[in-house]
Each structure stands twice: as C-alpha cells, then as structure tokens.
Scaffold this active site. Structure first.
Site, mmCIF file in Angstrom:
data_model
loop_
_atom_site.group_PDB
_atom_site.id
_atom_site.type_symbol
_atom_site.label_atom_id
_atom_site.label_comp_id
_atom_site.label_asym_id
_atom_site.label_seq_id
_atom_site.Cartn_x
_atom_site.Cartn_y
_atom_site.Cartn_z
ATOM 1 N N TYR A 66 0.051 5.392 -3.781
ATOM 2 C CA TYR A 66 -0.175 6.778 -3.366
ATOM 3 C C TYR A 66 0.002 7.686 -4.589
ATOM 4 O O TYR A 66 0.896 7.466 -5.410
ATOM 5 C CB TYR A 66 0.804 7.163 -2.259
ATOM 6 C CG TYR A 66 0.407 8.437 -1.551
ATOM 7 C CD1 TYR A 66 -0.688 8.441 -0.686
ATOM 8 C CD2 TYR A 66 1.101 9.624 -1.764
ATOM 9 C CE1 TYR A 66 -1.067 9.606 -0.050
ATOM 10 C CE2 TYR A 66 0.712 10.794 -1.130
ATOM 11 C CZ TYR A 66 -0.375 10.783 -0.268
ATOM 12 O OH TYR A 66 -0.771 11.950 0.357
ATOM 13 N N ILE B 195 0.832 -1.201 0.000
ATOM 14 C CA ILE B 195 0.000 0.000 0.000
ATOM 15 C C ILE B 195 0.867 1.251 0.000
ATOM 16 O O ILE B 195 2.040 1.205 0.398
ATOM 17 C CB ILE B 195 -0.949 -0.018 1.230
ATOM 18 C CG1 ILE B 195 -2.028 1.068 1.121
ATOM 19 C CG2 ILE B 195 -0.178 0.097 2.538
ATOM 20 C CD1 ILE B 195 -3.156 0.921 2.130
ATOM 21 N N CYS B 196 0.288 2.346 -0.502
ATOM 22 C CA CYS B 196 0.907 3.669 -0.436
ATOM 23 C C CYS B 196 2.137 3.740 -1.343
ATOM 24 O O CYS B 196 2.038 3.509 -2.545
ATOM 25 C CB CYS B 196 1.222 3.993 1.028
ATOM 26 S SG CYS B 196 1.637 5.711 1.359
ATOM 27 N N CYS B 197 3.320 4.015 -0.795
ATOM 28 C CA CYS B 197 4.537 4.078 -1.611
ATOM 29 C C CYS B 197 5.122 2.696 -1.887
ATOM 30 O O CYS B 197 5.944 2.530 -2.797
ATOM 31 C CB CYS B 197 5.591 4.951 -0.926
ATOM 32 S SG CYS B 197 6.145 4.308 0.679
ATOM 33 N N SER C 225 -2.850 -0.959 -2.951
ATOM 34 C CA SER C 225 -3.797 0.062 -2.526
ATOM 35 C C SER C 225 -3.073 1.396 -2.348
ATOM 36 O O SER C 225 -1.858 1.485 -2.550
ATOM 37 C CB SER C 225 -4.513 -0.382 -1.246
ATOM 38 O OG SER C 225 -5.582 0.472 -0.943
#
Length: 391
Positions: free
Chosen positions: A128, A106-108, A156
C-alpha cells in the site's frame, strides 16, 4: 481432496481488510485450491474493517503444524499489526520460506509482516502506498507494481489489486491456463489502474437526506466478493449500509463457502425506507427471487422511482421476472446474459439507466460500487475512493 489440489492458508484478525480477504478466499477457491481461513484471535469470529464481520474456518492455534502450498496475508489495520505480532504465524511463514514454498501478502502486510520478519531482504516487493517507505526500510526493493513476484514471494498493493493478485497466485499454483479460466469467469478489468467508467442512460439525480440509506441483502450462495465490495466501498464513502440476511440466520455461507455475517434479518427492516436497495449476485440471486418480502420491497422502490440495482445474476433472476427492467437497459454475467430480453448493453461492465444500476461479475464489483458512490456523492468523491483503494 484430489492429489493435485493445492492447500492455502489465509489468516484473519480483528481489523483485517475484508474485501482483500474475501476476494482472495473466493478467487483461490474458484481456482481449485483448498483454502483454510484461520483466525489468529481467540475465536473464529472476527470484526474486520468497516463494520464487516467474518467467520474463519478454524483457529490458527489449532493448525500450526499443518503444511500449506501457499500462505497469503491480507492487509487492513489493525489486522496487519496483529498478524505481524502473531508468533505462531511468523514461525509458519518463515518455515514456508525456508522450505521453498510460496508466501504472499497485500496492502500493509508486505511491510509489516514479511518485511519485519526479514523475508524481503534483497527482494522486489510492493505494498500500500503509505507503507512503501517502511517496505524499503526492511531492505526490500520497493516497487510500484500492482502485483510483484520475486522468487517464492508475491506481493500486492490494496483492495483494488486483490483480484489481480489472487489470479497471479492461481497461476503460481496451477499454471496460466487455469488462471486465465478464472479471470474470464470473474471478468477481471482489462485496464487495471485506469480511471473507472460506466455507461449512463436517462440521467437522473439520486436523492437522499443527510446520509444515503442503503440495503444490501445477502443469502446462502450469494457471491461474496460482490457483496463485500459493495459494503466496503459504500461504508468508506460514509453511507449507512445495512446488510440484511434472507432467512432466519445472520450467518450466511456464500457461493465460494466464505462465511459472511449480516447486521439484521431482512424481515426486521422490511418496513424501512432505503435510498438504494442493491443485490449481489451468485446463485443466491435465486433465493432473492423466491423471497416475497424482498421482491415486494424492490417493487415499492421502483414504484417510488427510487434507485435499486444488482450485479451478476440479479438482473436475470430477480429484476427481469418481476418487471423491474421494463424499459430499462441492463447488463449481467455472460453465462446468463442470453436470458435478458434486451441484450443491447450486456457487454457493458456497469450500466445506469435512470434509477436502475446493474453490473456483471466479481471483477466489475468495485467499478459498480464506485458508480453508486458517484451517483450519490459526485465523481470527485468516487475518484478519491478509487485512488485510496487502488482501483
């Protein structure tokens, strides 16, 4: 461990995004998974983002030969870079992929770790927003879905999508019925990505000098996602948030066995003045109720007409028995809502009545936190934070 129990690895590092990590840990454990939180640092304690400390179950270096049904990478910086540069973790994730088992990020982390390691070539993935170009550069097809599944890889976007992401992972491991069951307990947002709202009655201005001083108590069995969402979002807003532990230890084990670390013991700040005292829920709310120091602080807060609030079981176990909801509308978790004397607003996700704010569950915790930001700083600031965290 039951034969059907799925095993999950969640690695953490200094600079990991704590809300992502904690929401993943707790949601997957609620789903029945055996989750191991492993530090890639030299010690189990890590300094996550926003001044939040976490404690892992073990060191990654001690479990590199272990096999997991799922490995999930949280984001945050510099944590995401540290995960990317951890060769033992890279080897574990690549073997996971080669053996046809689940990986998620998720994210980075989709761009920095999975992409850099060559696992996203030809796959649809998300991340992200500021990492989307980097994601595309790894030969992935970058998409703006809140959660993306492609084969055995799930990706995600950020803190605000973490519960949806984690519910998807529960479904991948255990099926839709179990995922729906967990989702209903958490009260996942029915309209993720839409502008957050809350119900307000008897509108009053919440005042502070210079910077809001906010107390977030925690206790054994406090709901971890609720606690960390409050601290994470309010510190992003630049409020001065003090995490205070009930009892005599700064380290607290939450309701889903995630290990949290307070800044101080409650007794150390019992005489201090706060612009807001706000309680997470979980069964830790019963410990709050039996803490005379905290109850007295809340009563003084109410007498001074200063804001206080709580999420989940706090309304029922702490506020109602101590007269702190007298003449106030409030909400709480569905499992205990029949214990509220006034049930007129129990279906509302976040309720502000004058100087009192209440909410329902982990799935409403970010809306709850953003409503607090709005009361102190105004809606524009809260909407900026909502956008930055992908609520």
């Amino acid at each position: 461990m039951a034969p059907s129990t799925k095993t999950v690895l969640i690695p953490i590092a200094h600079g990991t995004e704590p809300l992502e990590a904690v929401a993943m840990i707790t949601t997957l454990r609620r789903g029945g998974a055996d989750v191991t939180v492993a530090s890639v640092e030299a010690q189990v304690g890590v300094d996550a983002c926003h001044g939040i400390k976490m404690v892992a179950d073990t060191l990654l270096s001690d479990i590199t030969d272990s096999v997991f049904d799922l490995i999930v990478l949280p984001g945050g910086l510099p944590g995401g870079e540290t995960l990317k540069n951890c060769k033992p973790l890279e080897n574990m994730v690549k073997k996971q992929d080669a053996d046809g088992r689940l990986n998620a990020a998720i994210c980075c982390a989709p761009a920095l770790a999975l992409g850099t390691w060559g696992l996203l070539q030809g796959k649809k993935a998300t991340g992200y927003p500021v990492f989307m170009e980097k994601l595309a550069a790894t030969c992935a097809t970058a998409v703006e879905s809140r959660v993306q599944i492609d084969g055995r890889i799930v990706t995600s976007r950020g803190p605000g999508t973490t519960i949806e992401f984690s519910i998807t992972l529960v479904e991948q491991l255990y099926g839709k019925e179990k995922a729906d069951e967990v989702s209903s307990i958490l009260l996942v947002r029915p309209n993720p990505g839409e502008e957050y709202t809350f119900t307000e009655l008897n509108k009053t201005e919440w005042l502070f000098e210079d910077t809001p001083q906010i107390l977030v108590p925690i206790a054994e069995d406090s709901e971890e996602t609720e606690a960390i969402a409050l601290v994470d979002i309010l510190r992003r807003a630049k409020a001065n948030v003090v995490i205070a532990a009930i009892g005599n230890s700064l380290e607290v084990v939450g309701s889903c066995k995630a290990k949290l670390v307070a800044d101080v013991l409650l007794d150390e700040v019992a005489e201090k003045s706060f612009d807001l005292i706000v309680l997470p829920g979980g069964n830790g709310a019963q410990r709050f109720a039996s803490c005379e120091t905290l109850v007295n602080m809340l009563k003084k807060q109410a007498e001074a007409n200063k804001p206080y609030g709580g999420i989940c079981k706090a309304s029922v176990y702490v506020f109602e028995p101590n007269g702190l909801l007298k003449g106030k509308k409030a909400t709480t978790h569905p499992r205990v809502s029949d214990e509220l004397s006034d049930q007129s607003h129990i279906e509302h996700r976040v309720v502000v009545d004058g100087n009192v704010i209440t909410s329902r569950a982990p799935g409403t915790a970010m809306e709850f936190s953003l409503a607090i930001v709005e009361k102190f700083y105004g809606r524009q600031k809260a909407l900026q934070l909502a956008k930055a965290t992908l609520v």
